[in-house]
Design an enzyme around this catalytic site. Structure first.
Site, PDB file in Angstrom:
ATOM      1  N   SER A 127       3.273  -4.332  -0.891  1.00 29.27           N
ATOM      2  CA  SER A 127       2.145  -3.300  -1.539  1.00 29.27           C
ATOM      3  C   SER A 127       1.216  -4.288  -2.053  1.00 29.27           C
ATOM      4  O   SER A 127       1.385  -5.513  -1.672  1.00 29.27           O
ATOM      5  CB  SER A 127       2.784  -2.749  -2.665  1.00 29.27           C
ATOM      6  OG  SER A 127       3.857  -1.702  -2.228  1.00 29.27           O
TER       7      SER A 127
ATOM      8  N   HIS B  51      -2.037  -3.564  -0.853  1.00 27.96           N
ATOM      9  CA  HIS B  51      -3.132  -3.399  -0.018  1.00 27.96           C
ATOM     10  C   HIS B  51      -3.555  -1.875  -0.067  1.00 27.96           C
ATOM     11  O   HIS B  51      -4.501  -1.289   0.867  1.00 27.96           O
ATOM     12  CB  HIS B  51      -2.652  -3.621   1.579  1.00 27.96           C
ATOM     13  CG  HIS B  51      -2.061  -4.616   1.700  1.00 27.96           C
ATOM     14  ND1 HIS B  51      -2.663  -5.940   1.621  1.00 27.96           N
ATOM     15  CD2 HIS B  51      -0.560  -5.071   2.157  1.00 27.96           C
ATOM     16  CE1 HIS B  51      -1.751  -7.054   1.583  1.00 27.96           C
ATOM     17  NE2 HIS B  51      -0.682  -6.472   2.098  1.00 27.96           N
TER      18      HIS B  51
ATOM     19  N   LYS C 139       2.095  -4.383  10.972  1.00 20.88           N
ATOM     20  CA  LYS C 139       1.118  -5.475  10.957  1.00 20.88           C
ATOM     21  C   LYS C 139       1.648  -6.838  11.367  1.00 20.88           C
ATOM     22  O   LYS C 139       2.927  -7.098  10.910  1.00 20.88           O
ATOM     23  CB  LYS C 139       0.579  -5.626   9.539  1.00 20.88           C
ATOM     24  CG  LYS C 139      -0.338  -4.252   8.959  1.00 20.88           C
ATOM     25  CD  LYS C 139      -1.127  -4.532   7.907  1.00 20.88           C
ATOM     26  CE  LYS C 139      -0.256  -4.938   6.508  1.00 20.88           C
ATOM     27  NZ  LYS C 139       0.918  -4.017   6.194  1.00 20.88           N
TER      28      LYS C 139
ATOM     29  N   HIS D 158      -3.171 -11.259   2.038  1.00 27.83           N
ATOM     30  CA  HIS D 158      -2.182 -11.676   0.836  1.00 27.83           C
ATOM     31  C   HIS D 158      -2.664 -12.810  -0.025  1.00 27.83           C
ATOM     32  O   HIS D 158      -1.709 -13.502  -0.462  1.00 27.83           O
ATOM     33  CB  HIS D 158      -0.923 -12.098   1.656  1.00 27.83           C
ATOM     34  CG  HIS D 158      -0.416 -10.966   2.673  1.00 27.83           C
ATOM     35  ND1 HIS D 158      -0.849 -11.042   4.045  1.00 27.83           N
ATOM     36  CD2 HIS D 158       0.291  -9.835   2.186  1.00 27.83           C
ATOM     37  CE1 HIS D 158      -0.187  -9.847   4.329  1.00 27.83           C
ATOM     38  NE2 HIS D 158       0.338  -9.226   3.709  1.00 27.83           N
TER      39      HIS D 158
END
Lengths: 332, 213
Positions: free
Chosen positions: A54, A56, A104, A219
């Site tokens: 989470s 994003h 991803k 990130h």
């Protein structure tokens, strides 16, 4: 750290309560932290599952709905979901036509999705095919590394493959479309500031006011180079040039996507879009579709990324197809 | 001999050390990764300790399996599958035995290393947990083969794991998120190798007392 939170440990679970309350058309499995389309599973339709750490948002939960994902498995902030969550998502969208995992390319995501797919195979569950996105030109690709990161193109894969699945195309067809989109897209991002992970409580990296990080991921991992802050026209060049160096974009129409990293206002994103558009025109690239906004973010990081996608006729048609999700919505 | 109680005390001690070093692990991860190794591993090992407390099982295998399954389902990221595979393979190697002698424990740890490699495809020098775990297994095998008791062999393995951890500092990362940094990953200690060094040193502390020939 100043954030709209109660307790750093509960950010994800409390945010999902909000998703549930705000979107009656979706169904949230709070135990597994999975966001489902309200009408999943749909018989005969390939189920599209994505997920990841989470932080994003709106990726991936904001893209659950008609014409896009059937479910999103929500990991902790910047942490891949675990196999149990992915399995719950997979079982919940299995309408008998198979399930596509959109992953991803990050070590943790790939491993956890692999484990979930192995479990589905071992227990006679849904047929699962995985497509891994890896569009970030900031990462040198080589046999000896984990390869490029999946970033902006993931949004476009979810939209275009989602439209193919909505048209009740077969699992192999939908997977092929997803792979074609990934192969035809490239991205590059930069950060003006770090982001602050709630559990860490302070910025992930120090970035002086007069410096930017170029070639960042999503990130808060530092980028490849740090350079002085420059006018937007120059920063646009830092993003567009490496993309155009990596893939030939002239000829076909291109979708140009300027994405905010979470802490940058839309007024700046449109200003950047203008700079990107000018550079593309100068390079002989024809833009036929655009997307501007914060769609794949890195918490409160300021900055942006640029994604270019070479559209063929089929991708263009699927991009234009109706979509109704919390974050993308047109034609319905 | 390493019996279920010894395994239980090792895993509890490991969880306690992860909790104590949570901020260090996260800080190391912030430098070259995504600043979550401490938080994630702590969440997983805490959950595992609770699961083990409720597990009345009396064999090393069942405890190691519970540890592995709990980590896979609670850690996330790459550490969950990697540490999970380590413990699940150890459980498989332990078989149905009530307790493990030194060669059996060394073989189980070696099987764990093989599990990490199968899942993560890391090689020596990639700047990962492998770079601490592999030298620890080598040292353990060597010391056990030379006839040392498990306690002494594990102290040699601890020294090897610590040296392997330190050796990750000058390495250029080729796996995981740190690899995205290229040259900028050089000069930082790998967080996964750091937590593995904790795993081995806690084994030395917890298992040495229980193993007097």
């Amino acid at each position: 750290m100043k954030k709209l939170i109660n307790d750093p440990a509960n950010v994800l679970s409390e945010s999902l309560l909000g998703v549930d309350a705000a979107h009656p058309e979706l169904r949230v499995d709070h135990e597994h932290k999975v966001i489902f389309r309200g009408d999943a599973p749909r018989p005969g339709k390939v189920g599209l599952v994505s997920g990841g750490g989470s932080g994003h948002e709106p990726l991936h939960g904001g893209f659950v709905g008609h014409g896009m994902l059937d479910a999103a498995a929500c990991g902790e902030v910047f942490t891949s979901p675990v196999p149990d969550q992915i399995t719950a998502a997979t079982n919940g969208v299995d309408g008998g036509a198979g399930v596509l995992h959109i992953v991803k390319n990050y070590t943790g995501d790939v491993m956890n999705f692999e484990m979930a797919a192995e479990m589905a195979g071992a227990t006679g569950g849904a047929e699962v095919v995985a497509v891994v996105t890896d569009d970030d030109v900031a990462v040198q690709d080589s046999l000896y590394t984990v390869g490029r990161r999946g970033v902006g193109v993931t949004v476009l894969v979810e939209k275009i493959a989602g439209a193919a699945a909505e048209a009740e195309r077969s699992l192999s067809d939908v997977a092929a479309v997803a792979r074609r989109v990934n192969a035809a897209g490239r991205s590059m991002g930069l950060a003006l500031t770090s982001c602050t992970v709630p559990a860490a409580g302070k910025p992930t990296f120090d970035l002086p006011d007069d410096q930017i990080e170029v070639g960042i991921g999503i990130h808060g991992e530092p980028g490849r180079t740090r350079v002085p802050l420059a006018p937007a026209a120059e920063m646009a060049r830092m993003l567009v040039d490496p993309i155009l160096d990596d893939l030939e974009f002239s000829g076909d129409g291109v979708l140009a996507f300027v994405n905010g990293m979470g802490g940058t206002p839309l007024i700046e994103l449109y200003l950047m879009y203008h700079e990107v558009d000018r550079l593309l025109a100068k390079a002989g690239v024809t833009v036929t579709r655009s997307l501007v906004g914060s769609y794949i973010t890195s918490l409160d990081m300021a900055g942006c990324s640029v994604t270019l996608l070479k559209l063929d006729d089929e991708m263009l048609r699927l991009w234009d197809a109706p979509v109704r999700t919390p974050a993308l919505r047109w034609g319905l | 001999m390493v019996d279920a109680e010894a395994i239980r005390s090792w895993l509890s001690l490991f969880a306690a050390e992860v909790a104590r070093n949570r901020d260090l692990l996260t800080r190391l991860d912030a430098a070259i990764g995504d600043a979550d190794h401490g938080a994630n591993l702590d969440r997983g090992t805490s959950a595992a300790v609770s699961a083990l407390a409720g597990d009345a099982a009396l064999s090393p295998r069942t405890l190691l399996k519970t540890m592995g399954m709990t980590l896979v389902s609670s850690v996330g990221g790459a550490s969950g599958p990697l540490y999970g595979s380590l413990f699940l393979r150890m459980a498989g190697s332990a078989g149905g035995a009530d307790s493990l002698d030194a060669p059996a424990f060394a073989a189980a740890l070696r099987a764990g290393l093989d599990g990490v490699v199968a899942r993560g495809r890391a090689q020596a020098g990639d700047k990962t947990m492998y770079d601490a775990l592999s030298p620890a297994c080598d040292a353990l095998d060597h010391a056990v083969a030379a006839g040392n008791d498990l306690g002494h062999a594990l102290s040699l393995a601890t020294a090897a794991a610590d040296a392997g951890r330190n050796a990750t500092i000058p390495m250029l990362a080729r796996k995981g998120r740190a690899s995205y940094l290229g040259e900028r990953s050089v000069g930082h200690q790998d967080p996964g190798a750091t937590s593995v060094a904790l795993l081995i040193s806690t084994a030395a502390r917890a298992l040495s007392g229980d193993v007097s020939q």
